[in-house]
Enzyme design. Sequence first.
Site, PDB file in Angstrom:
ATOM      1  CB  SER A 241       3.471  -0.305   6.384  1.00 24.39           C
ATOM      2  OG  SER A 241       4.027   0.226   7.572  1.00 24.39           O
TER       3      SER A 241
ATOM      4  CE1 TYR B  32       3.132   4.956   4.473  1.00 24.34           C
ATOM      5  CE2 TYR B  32       3.279   4.133   6.729  1.00 24.34           C
ATOM      6  CZ  TYR B  32       3.657   4.066   5.398  1.00 24.34           C
ATOM      7  OH  TYR B  32       4.551   3.100   4.981  1.00 24.34           O
TER       8      TYR B  32
END
Length: 255
Positions: free
Chosen positions: A149, A162
Amino acid sequence: MSSELTGTVALVTGASSGIGAATARRLAENGASVALVARRKDRLTDLAAEIEKAGGTALAVEADITDRARAEAAVQQTLEHFGRLDTLVNNAGLMLLGPVVGADVDEWERMIAVNVQGLLYTTRAALPHLLKAAEDGPRRVADIVNISSIAGRVAWNGYGVYNLTKFGVNGFTESLRQEVTQRHVRVGVLEPGGVDTELGSHNDHKPEIREAIGTFYEQTEVLAPDDIADGVAYMVTRPRHASVGELWIMPTDQA
């Protein structure tokens, strides 16, 4: 059907929706037989039927890759059914956002289990077979693509754990790349920006976060899962002498 990957086998985790489903379709279109791995068997069965109807070959494998035994069994089932493994796409992911102060530790553990441990378990199980495919396969090269990501490149307030998982994926990918790529198992990381998937809905129980995510999607022409599938297909269809270690794909509005 295109033929770049004819005679090869790919395993895609998180294949029941979004990027995973789009990637499975694209690899099948390029000639690969595809093992579809996820927890939602009904969706996998539908996707496998769709791929078969389009002239491809697919196998639905129900598995929770956070369980090491089940991750290993998913790889073994793929080997038993197709006889080989040439490509692994570690796509399964979970995004639960919020401050570190007062955080729900169970959410941290769930993210680490999916984003990190599941990726590690599947990669470890697949590696011997990928190395073998690189020695004697029709293309004499194999691939691992880890879906990370932009959150593996940039940290933001509220994304702490995250961020931790995706920075970790990037670091693991680079280390493994150095370990095995010269043996022609190419290892690369793909880092998407905003994509129209279920990822944001993981925070539906947090109204403020969900509202912020919704605002971003309203103001940004985000990527489609097919945009990321295009990137994966590009990485794994390079000629044997070319390796893509990192691919960063962003919405133009977000970049």
